[in-house]
Design a protein around this motif. Structure first.
Motif, mmCIF file in Angstrom:
data_model
loop_
_atom_site.group_PDB
_atom_site.id
_atom_site.type_symbol
_atom_site.label_atom_id
_atom_site.label_comp_id
_atom_site.label_asym_id
_atom_site.label_seq_id
_atom_site.Cartn_x
_atom_site.Cartn_y
_atom_site.Cartn_z
ATOM 1 N N ILE A 199 3.434 30.021 23.272
ATOM 2 C CA ILE A 199 4.492 29.210 23.849
ATOM 3 C C ILE A 199 5.264 30.047 24.871
ATOM 4 N N ALA A 200 5.675 29.398 25.946
ATOM 5 C CA ALA A 200 6.441 30.083 26.981
ATOM 6 C C ALA A 200 7.866 30.310 26.508
ATOM 7 N N THR A 201 8.340 31.552 26.662
ATOM 8 C CA THR A 201 9.719 31.884 26.297
ATOM 9 C C THR A 201 10.543 32.299 27.506
ATOM 10 N N GLY A 202 9.932 32.284 28.668
ATOM 11 C CA GLY A 202 10.640 32.633 29.888
ATOM 12 C C GLY A 202 9.753 32.383 31.091
ATOM 13 N N ILE A 203 10.346 32.336 32.265
ATOM 14 C CA ILE A 203 9.589 32.130 33.491
ATOM 15 C C ILE A 203 10.252 32.955 34.595
ATOM 16 N N SER A 204 9.421 33.550 35.446
ATOM 17 C CA SER A 204 9.940 34.358 36.549
ATOM 18 C C SER A 204 9.146 34.032 37.804
ATOM 19 N N TRP A 205 9.631 34.523 38.954
ATOM 20 C CA TRP A 205 8.913 34.258 40.200
ATOM 21 C C TRP A 205 9.005 35.451 41.156
ATOM 22 N N THR A 206 8.006 35.563 42.013
ATOM 23 C CA THR A 206 7.986 36.570 43.071
ATOM 24 C C THR A 206 7.362 35.958 44.321
ATOM 25 N N GLY A 207 7.733 36.494 45.451
ATOM 26 C CA GLY A 207 7.123 36.152 46.733
ATOM 27 C C GLY A 207 6.854 37.458 47.476
ATOM 28 N N GLU A 208 5.773 37.500 48.247
ATOM 29 C CA GLU A 208 5.410 38.730 48.950
ATOM 30 C C GLU A 208 5.031 38.429 50.391
ATOM 31 N N ALA A 209 5.271 39.402 51.253
ATOM 32 C CA ALA A 209 4.915 39.246 52.659
ATOM 33 C C ALA A 209 4.687 40.616 53.280
ATOM 34 N N THR A 210 3.949 40.612 54.364
ATOM 35 C CA THR A 210 3.860 41.771 55.242
ATOM 36 C C THR A 210 4.556 41.362 56.530
ATOM 37 N N LEU A 211 5.451 42.223 57.006
ATOM 38 C CA LEU A 211 6.235 41.925 58.195
ATOM 39 C C LEU A 211 5.903 42.909 59.306
ATOM 40 N N LYS A 212 5.671 42.406 60.485
ATOM 41 C CA LYS A 212 5.516 43.249 61.664
ATOM 42 C C LYS A 212 6.916 43.684 62.054
ATOM 43 N N THR A 213 7.151 44.996 62.092
ATOM 44 C CA THR A 213 8.489 45.505 62.379
ATOM 45 C C THR A 213 8.559 46.022 63.818
ATOM 46 N N PRO A 214 9.739 45.930 64.435
ATOM 47 C CA PRO A 214 9.869 46.373 65.827
ATOM 48 C C PRO A 214 9.757 47.894 65.961
ATOM 49 N N ARG A 215 9.303 48.327 67.115
ATOM 50 C CA ARG A 215 9.236 49.752 67.416
ATOM 51 C C ARG A 215 10.636 50.339 67.444
ATOM 52 N N ALA A 216 10.712 51.637 67.233
ATOM 53 C CA ALA A 216 11.987 52.341 67.319
ATOM 54 C C ALA A 216 12.587 52.103 68.701
ATOM 55 N N GLY A 217 13.886 51.861 68.743
ATOM 56 C CA GLY A 217 14.575 51.644 70.004
ATOM 57 C C GLY A 217 14.579 50.200 70.467
ATOM 58 N N MET A 218 13.797 49.338 69.813
ATOM 59 C CA MET A 218 13.783 47.916 70.173
ATOM 60 C C MET A 218 14.802 47.171 69.309
ATOM 61 N N ALA A 219 15.162 45.980 69.733
ATOM 62 C CA ALA A 219 16.098 45.159 68.960
ATOM 63 C C ALA A 219 15.507 44.825 67.598
ATOM 64 N N ALA A 220 16.322 44.967 66.569
ATOM 65 C CA ALA A 220 15.891 44.652 65.211
ATOM 66 C C ALA A 220 15.895 43.148 64.989
ATOM 67 N N ASP A 221 15.046 42.673 64.083
ATOM 68 C CA ASP A 221 15.057 41.271 63.686
ATOM 69 C C ASP A 221 16.194 41.089 62.677
ATOM 70 N N PRO A 222 17.160 40.195 62.933
ATOM 71 C CA PRO A 222 18.303 40.036 62.024
ATOM 72 C C PRO A 222 17.898 39.676 60.591
ATOM 73 N N GLY A 223 16.889 38.833 60.414
ATOM 74 C CA GLY A 223 16.435 38.484 59.065
ATOM 75 C C GLY A 223 15.859 39.689 58.337
ATOM 76 N N GLN A 224 15.055 40.476 59.043
ATOM 77 C CA GLN A 224 14.502 41.687 58.438
ATOM 78 C C GLN A 224 15.603 42.682 58.099
ATOM 79 N N GLU A 225 16.636 42.745 58.916
ATOM 80 C CA GLU A 225 17.741 43.668 58.653
ATOM 81 C C GLU A 225 18.491 43.291 57.377
ATOM 82 N N ILE A 226 18.668 42.011 57.123
ATOM 83 C CA ILE A 226 19.298 41.571 55.866
ATOM 84 C C ILE A 226 18.453 42.040 54.688
ATOM 85 N N LEU A 227 17.137 41.877 54.790
ATOM 86 C CA LEU A 227 16.228 42.286 53.717
ATOM 87 C C LEU A 227 16.223 43.801 53.534
#
Length: 154
Positions: free
Chosen positions: A60-88
């Motif tokens: 019998i189930a006594t709990g439930i959990s969740w996960t999500g996964e991704a690979t993100l292309k990140t900007p080169r050094a000196g380029m503008a950062a992605d605001p969503g990636q910065e929050i993460l």
């Protein structure tokens, strides 16, 4: 019935910084997703069979959990950062509530999606000198994964 499959590129993700648990009013889109595993749920199952029962097991189930996964292309050094990636990235360097974000996922064209609060792991990937700069993202749910109505134009 004929099923026409979608593509994983149909998925979108938005995040918001976690403050006091209050639902956010402003969401930030995460760009640069190159691989994505939509939120997956996993049940914690416990054996509840009895010695005087049959030879069949019972769980019998006594709990439930969740996960999500991704690979993100990140900007080169000196380029503008992605605001969503910065929050993460910022949340991934904190503990307790500081390590949490509000997040939501949906397929483009859908009217509903999934949202929840998650702890963030954001790790820069390595590799040979010819690889693009990427990061591995894991969102580990804290509490329920809930349905939400995708905003018009979302």
């Amino acid at each position: 019935m004929t099923i026409t499959p979608g593509v994983l590129g149909d998925w979108a993700m938005e995040v918001a910084a976690y403050t006091d648990g209050t639902a956010p009013t402003i969401w930030t889109r995460v760009y640069g997703i190159t691989e994505f595993t939509p939120p997956q749920t996993e049940k914690n199952l416990e054996d509840d069979s009895e010695f005087d029962g049959t030879h069949w097991g019972s769980q019998i189930a006594t709990g439930i959990s969740w996960t999500g996964e991704a690979t993100l292309k990140t900007p080169r050094a000196g380029m503008a950062a992605d605001p969503g990636q910065e929050i993460l990235k910022s949340a991934s360097r904190e503990v307790l509530e500081g390590g949490l974000v509000h997040t939501r996922f949906w397929q483009e064209g859908a009217t509903t999606g999934d949202q929840g609060i998650a702890d963030v792991t954001f790790v820069a990937n390595g590799g040979p000198k010819t690889d693009l700069t990427t990061a591995a993202l894991t969102l580990t749910g804290r509490g329920a994964l809930n349905d939400f109505t995708v905003p018009t134009g979302g």
